[in-house]
Design a protein around this motif. Structure first.
Motif, mmCIF file in Angstrom:
data_model
loop_
_atom_site.group_PDB
_atom_site.id
_atom_site.type_symbol
_atom_site.label_atom_id
_atom_site.label_comp_id
_atom_site.label_asym_id
_atom_site.label_seq_id
_atom_site.Cartn_x
_atom_site.Cartn_y
_atom_site.Cartn_z
ATOM 1 N N GLN A 70 -8.957 9.054 -3.889
ATOM 2 C CA GLN A 70 -8.154 7.841 -4.040
ATOM 3 C C GLN A 70 -8.792 6.679 -3.270
ATOM 4 O O GLN A 70 -8.834 5.546 -3.758
ATOM 5 C CB GLN A 70 -6.713 8.071 -3.582
ATOM 6 N N TRP A 71 -9.294 6.959 -2.076
ATOM 7 C CA TRP A 71 -10.012 5.940 -1.311
ATOM 8 C C TRP A 71 -11.204 5.443 -2.105
ATOM 9 O O TRP A 71 -11.442 4.223 -2.197
ATOM 10 C CB TRP A 71 -10.487 6.508 0.033
ATOM 11 N N ARG A 72 -11.958 6.361 -2.697
ATOM 12 C CA ARG A 72 -13.157 5.979 -3.446
ATOM 13 C C ARG A 72 -12.801 5.080 -4.635
ATOM 14 O O ARG A 72 -13.482 4.082 -4.893
ATOM 15 C CB ARG A 72 -13.881 7.245 -3.934
ATOM 16 N N CYS A 73 -11.757 5.422 -5.359
ATOM 17 C CA CYS A 73 -11.341 4.608 -6.503
ATOM 18 C C CYS A 73 -10.976 3.193 -6.055
ATOM 19 O O CYS A 73 -11.355 2.209 -6.707
ATOM 20 C CB CYS A 73 -10.145 5.244 -7.212
ATOM 21 N N LEU A 74 -10.269 3.073 -4.931
ATOM 22 C CA LEU A 74 -9.883 1.758 -4.440
ATOM 23 C C LEU A 74 -11.106 0.990 -3.950
ATOM 24 O O LEU A 74 -11.261 -0.200 -4.242
ATOM 25 C CB LEU A 74 -8.843 1.888 -3.319
ATOM 26 N N ALA A 75 -11.983 1.656 -3.221
ATOM 27 C CA ALA A 75 -13.195 0.999 -2.707
ATOM 28 C C ALA A 75 -14.067 0.485 -3.855
ATOM 29 O O ALA A 75 -14.578 -0.637 -3.812
ATOM 30 C CB ALA A 75 -13.977 1.965 -1.820
ATOM 31 N N GLU A 76 -14.237 1.302 -4.890
ATOM 32 C CA GLU A 76 -15.044 0.878 -6.040
ATOM 33 C C GLU A 76 -14.398 -0.302 -6.757
ATOM 34 O O GLU A 76 -15.094 -1.240 -7.172
ATOM 35 C CB GLU A 76 -15.242 2.042 -7.007
ATOM 36 N N ALA A 94 -6.422 -5.405 -3.240
ATOM 37 C CA ALA A 94 -5.980 -4.051 -2.885
ATOM 38 C C ALA A 94 -4.456 -3.953 -2.930
ATOM 39 O O ALA A 94 -3.905 -2.940 -3.381
ATOM 40 C CB ALA A 94 -6.493 -3.679 -1.488
ATOM 41 N N GLU A 95 -3.772 -5.003 -2.491
ATOM 42 C CA GLU A 95 -2.305 -5.007 -2.555
ATOM 43 C C GLU A 95 -1.823 -4.847 -3.989
ATOM 44 O O GLU A 95 -0.887 -4.093 -4.262
ATOM 45 C CB GLU A 95 -1.748 -6.323 -1.980
ATOM 46 N N SER A 109 -0.950 6.933 -9.101
ATOM 47 C CA SER A 109 -2.039 7.169 -8.153
ATOM 48 C C SER A 109 -3.013 5.994 -8.232
ATOM 49 O O SER A 109 -3.048 5.276 -9.235
ATOM 50 C CB SER A 109 -2.780 8.477 -8.471
ATOM 51 N N ILE A 110 -3.799 5.813 -7.183
ATOM 52 C CA ILE A 110 -4.768 4.712 -7.177
ATOM 53 C C ILE A 110 -5.765 4.876 -8.317
ATOM 54 O O ILE A 110 -6.028 3.929 -9.066
ATOM 55 C CB ILE A 110 -5.491 4.637 -5.816
ATOM 56 N N CYS A 111 -6.316 6.078 -8.460
ATOM 57 C CA CYS A 111 -7.295 6.306 -9.522
ATOM 58 C C CYS A 111 -6.661 6.105 -10.897
ATOM 59 O O CYS A 111 -7.291 5.559 -11.810
ATOM 60 C CB CYS A 111 -7.899 7.700 -9.408
ATOM 61 N N GLY A 112 -5.422 6.531 -11.048
ATOM 62 C CA GLY A 112 -4.723 6.346 -12.319
ATOM 63 C C GLY A 112 -4.560 4.877 -12.655
ATOM 64 O O GLY A 112 -4.757 4.458 -13.805
ATOM 65 N N VAL A 113 -4.209 4.071 -11.659
ATOM 66 C CA VAL A 113 -4.051 2.625 -11.867
ATOM 67 C C VAL A 113 -5.393 1.981 -12.203
ATOM 68 O O VAL A 113 -5.511 1.219 -13.166
ATOM 69 C CB VAL A 113 -3.432 1.965 -10.610
ATOM 70 N N ALA A 142 -21.890 -4.673 0.919
ATOM 71 C CA ALA A 142 -20.656 -5.124 0.262
ATOM 72 C C ALA A 142 -19.737 -3.940 0.003
ATOM 73 O O ALA A 142 -18.511 -4.048 0.157
ATOM 74 C CB ALA A 142 -20.991 -5.833 -1.053
ATOM 75 N N PHE A 143 -20.314 -2.801 -0.359
ATOM 76 C CA PHE A 143 -19.485 -1.618 -0.595
ATOM 77 C C PHE A 143 -18.900 -1.093 0.712
ATOM 78 O O PHE A 143 -17.764 -0.620 0.752
ATOM 79 C CB PHE A 143 -20.273 -0.510 -1.297
ATOM 80 N N GLU A 144 -19.672 -1.202 1.788
ATOM 81 C CA GLU A 144 -19.153 -0.767 3.097
ATOM 82 C C GLU A 144 -17.940 -1.603 3.485
ATOM 83 O O GLU A 144 -16.943 -1.079 3.985
ATOM 84 C CB GLU A 144 -20.248 -0.889 4.161
ATOM 85 N N ARG A 145 -18.014 -2.939 3.244
ATOM 86 C CA ARG A 145 -16.867 -3.804 3.533
ATOM 87 C C ARG A 145 -15.666 -3.413 2.679
ATOM 88 O O ARG A 145 -14.547 -3.308 3.166
ATOM 89 C CB ARG A 145 -17.231 -5.275 3.276
ATOM 90 N N ALA A 146 -15.917 -3.197 1.378
ATOM 91 C CA ALA A 146 -14.829 -2.802 0.477
ATOM 92 C C ALA A 146 -14.229 -1.473 0.914
ATOM 93 O O ALA A 146 -13.015 -1.268 0.848
ATOM 94 C CB ALA A 146 -15.351 -2.702 -0.957
ATOM 95 N N GLY A 147 -15.095 -0.571 1.393
ATOM 96 C CA GLY A 147 -14.618 0.730 1.862
ATOM 97 C C GLY A 147 -13.720 0.616 3.073
ATOM 98 O O GLY A 147 -12.743 1.352 3.215
ATOM 99 N N LYS A 148 -14.017 -0.321 3.963
ATOM 100 C CA LYS A 148 -13.167 -0.542 5.137
ATOM 101 C C LYS A 148 -11.797 -1.067 4.716
ATOM 102 O O LYS A 148 -10.764 -0.621 5.224
ATOM 103 C CB LYS A 148 -13.831 -1.533 6.092
ATOM 104 N N VAL A 149 -11.799 -2.030 3.801
ATOM 105 C CA VAL A 149 -10.533 -2.582 3.315
ATOM 106 C C VAL A 149 -9.713 -1.485 2.651
ATOM 107 O O VAL A 149 -8.511 -1.336 2.902
ATOM 108 C CB VAL A 149 -10.778 -3.747 2.331
#
Length: 202
Positions: A70-76, A94-95, A109-113, A142-149
């Motif tokens: 789920q984290w990965r789907c949101l980060a991507e 993200a909100e 789920s995040i991935c579902g959305v 940029a992906f590292e920043r997105a991953g933190k968010v």
């Protein structure tokens, strides 16, 4: 009178059996909890209480994070949809995704959305999943920043930027739905909207 006594005995027997089942369930639950290390139980029980400052310097000071699917789907999604946005803009996107997860109108789920409608060109909810272009991550920082968010949002950072928005679009376009949805805010190059409330008819 005899029938009443029999019925009472059956009820008492059923209640006793139910109580035994409950006691067995509690005992099983205690055994399972006892087998989990205390530090792990503490991590599960603690409330997130994630405080966020919407600045590039603050985010840069946070350690790089990873997580599960789920984290990965949101980060991507944040990388592809908002990596050029400010930190505040990325949190806002993200909100929207998490607000959709909480809504009965979208997958739960995040991935579902994120992948809703994927597979039908330009019929998906998030364009990068169905525009025919590569979804490769080419910008590591940029992906590292997105991953933190993504990590902070999944951990429970407050959703205080978009007032419950479930949709957004860039200023460059004006989709039909934007004429009937309530705009809640504008952050960076994105307008944010909340869907109209459905009123059930009885």
């Amino acid at each position: 009178m005899r029938n009443l006594a029999i019925a009472l005995m059956i009820m008492l027997g059923t209640a006793a059996a139910a109580e035994q089942d409950i006691n067995r369930l509690y005992a099983h639950e205690n055994r399972v909890l006892s087998s989990i290390p205390e530090d792990m139980v503490a991590r599960y029980m603690e409330r997130p209480g994630v405080d966020v400052t919407y600045s590039r310097d603050w985010l840069a000071a946070q350690s790089a994070q990873t997580g599960g699917k789920q984290w990965r789907c949101l980060a991507e999604a944040l990388y592809h949809e908002a990596r050029g946005e400010s930190v505040k803009g990325q949190f806002a996107v993200a909100e929207v995704i998490l607000n959709r997860v909480d809504s009965a109108r979208f997958p739960d789920s995040i991935c579902g959305v994120v992948h809703q409608g994927t597979g039908r060109k330009y019929q998906c909810q998030f364009t990068y999943t169905c525009d025919g272009y590569s979804d490769r991550i080419n910008e590591k920082r940029a992906f590292e920043r997105a991953g933190k968010v993504a990590y902070l949002m999944v951990k429970g950072a407050k959703r205080q930027l978009t007032d419950g928005a479930t949709h957004y679009h860039t200023k460059a376009v004006r989709p039909k739905w934007s004429r009937t949805f309530a705009r809640t805010t504008t952050i960076g190059v994105h307008h944010f909207y909340r869907m109209p409330t459905r009123i059930s008819s009885n």
